[in-house]
Write an enzyme that holds these catalytic residues in place. Structure first.
Site, short mmCIF file in Angstrom:
data_model
loop_
_atom_site.label_atom_id
_atom_site.label_comp_id
_atom_site.label_asym_id
_atom_site.label_seq_id
_atom_site.Cartn_x
_atom_site.Cartn_y
_atom_site.Cartn_z
N PHE A 115 -17.36 35.66 -57.23
CA PHE A 115 -16.00 35.16 -57.48
C PHE A 115 -15.94 34.10 -58.57
CE2 PHE A 115 -17.61 32.71 -53.78
CZ PHE A 115 -17.48 31.41 -54.27
N THR B 131 -11.86 27.13 -45.98
CA THR B 131 -11.66 27.72 -47.32
C THR B 131 -10.65 28.86 -47.29
OG1 THR B 131 -13.94 27.18 -47.90
CG2 THR B 131 -12.86 28.86 -49.24
N ARG C 130 -11.62 16.97 -45.34
CA ARG C 130 -11.94 18.38 -45.06
C ARG C 130 -11.24 18.86 -43.79
NH1 ARG C 130 -15.87 20.61 -48.23
NH2 ARG C 130 -16.76 22.00 -46.69
N ASN D 131 -6.19 28.45 -52.64
CA ASN D 131 -6.17 27.75 -51.35
C ASN D 131 -5.68 26.30 -51.48
OD1 ASN D 131 -8.44 26.68 -52.48
ND2 ASN D 131 -9.84 27.25 -50.83
N HIS E 84 -8.57 21.13 -53.09
CA HIS E 84 -10.03 20.99 -53.04
C HIS E 84 -10.38 19.70 -52.33
CE1 HIS E 84 -14.21 20.69 -54.46
NE2 HIS E 84 -13.93 19.43 -54.73
N ARG F 202 -4.24 24.01 -45.99
CA ARG F 202 -4.48 25.40 -46.42
C ARG F 202 -3.78 26.40 -45.49
NH1 ARG F 202 -10.82 24.43 -48.00
NH2 ARG F 202 -10.51 24.01 -50.22
N LYS G 13 -4.49 22.32 -56.55
CA LYS G 13 -4.79 23.46 -57.42
C LYS G 13 -3.48 24.04 -58.01
CE LYS G 13 -9.04 24.53 -54.93
NZ LYS G 13 -9.94 25.61 -54.47
#
Ligand code: CMP
Length: 140
Positions: A57, A91, A85, A112, A115, A102, A9
């Site tokens: 959000f 998250t 994951r 964060n 993805h 993260r 991100k």
């Protein structure tokens, strides 16, 4: 073999963590089958996060994901979705396990850093949104 989509991100690029994340991908024995830097259009981000469109959000998330470039990475591995994951963590970086991407680099729930697809089906769908078949190369 299973596939998952990783997105580094805007905060991941801005804070210079892209190299470390790609290194982690290799150390976790994923195969990178596609990779590109992109700046998401508003339309693309709204489409990608459509499942969240009723959430409070949503607008901030779309604004954030279009605020700077991202790196899109198509990954392949056994149990790719669940393994990625686990590597990225929860998250909310504050709730993520020690050593996860993260926890190490995330700023907050929005920023964060990375993805990961939430199911094998969505992994295939998300990869097909950003990559053509010709852009996916299986060998190392
Ligand atoms: P991602 O894995 O990309 O998928 C959906 C994103 O929505 C998630 O990461 C977070 O960045 C974002 N998100 C989820 N919950 C919240 C929240 N409560 N506030 C802000 N952003 C959120």
């Amino acid at each position: 073999m299973e596939r998952t989509l990783c997105i580094i991100k805007p905060d991941g690029l801005q804070n210079d963590h892209a190299g470390e994340i790609i290194n982690r991908i290799e150390r976790e024995d994923f195969r990178i089958i596609g990779m590109k830097k992109s700046r998401l259009s508003r339309h693309a981000a709204e489409h990608f996060y459509a499942v969240h469109k009723e959430r409070v959000f949503f607008n901030d998330l779309v604004n954030y994901m279009t605020s700077g470039p991202v790196i899109l990475i198509a990954l392949e591995r056994e149990n790719a979705v669940s393994h990625w994951r686990t590597v990225i963590g929860a998250t909310d970086p504050a709730e993520a396990d020690a050593g996860t991407i993260r926890k190490l680099h995330g700023v907050n729930k929005e920023k964060n850093t990375v993805h990961g697809s939430d199911s094998p089906e969505n992994g295939m769908i998300e990869i097909s949104v950003f990559f053509s078949e010709q852009e996916l190369i299986e060998q190392r």
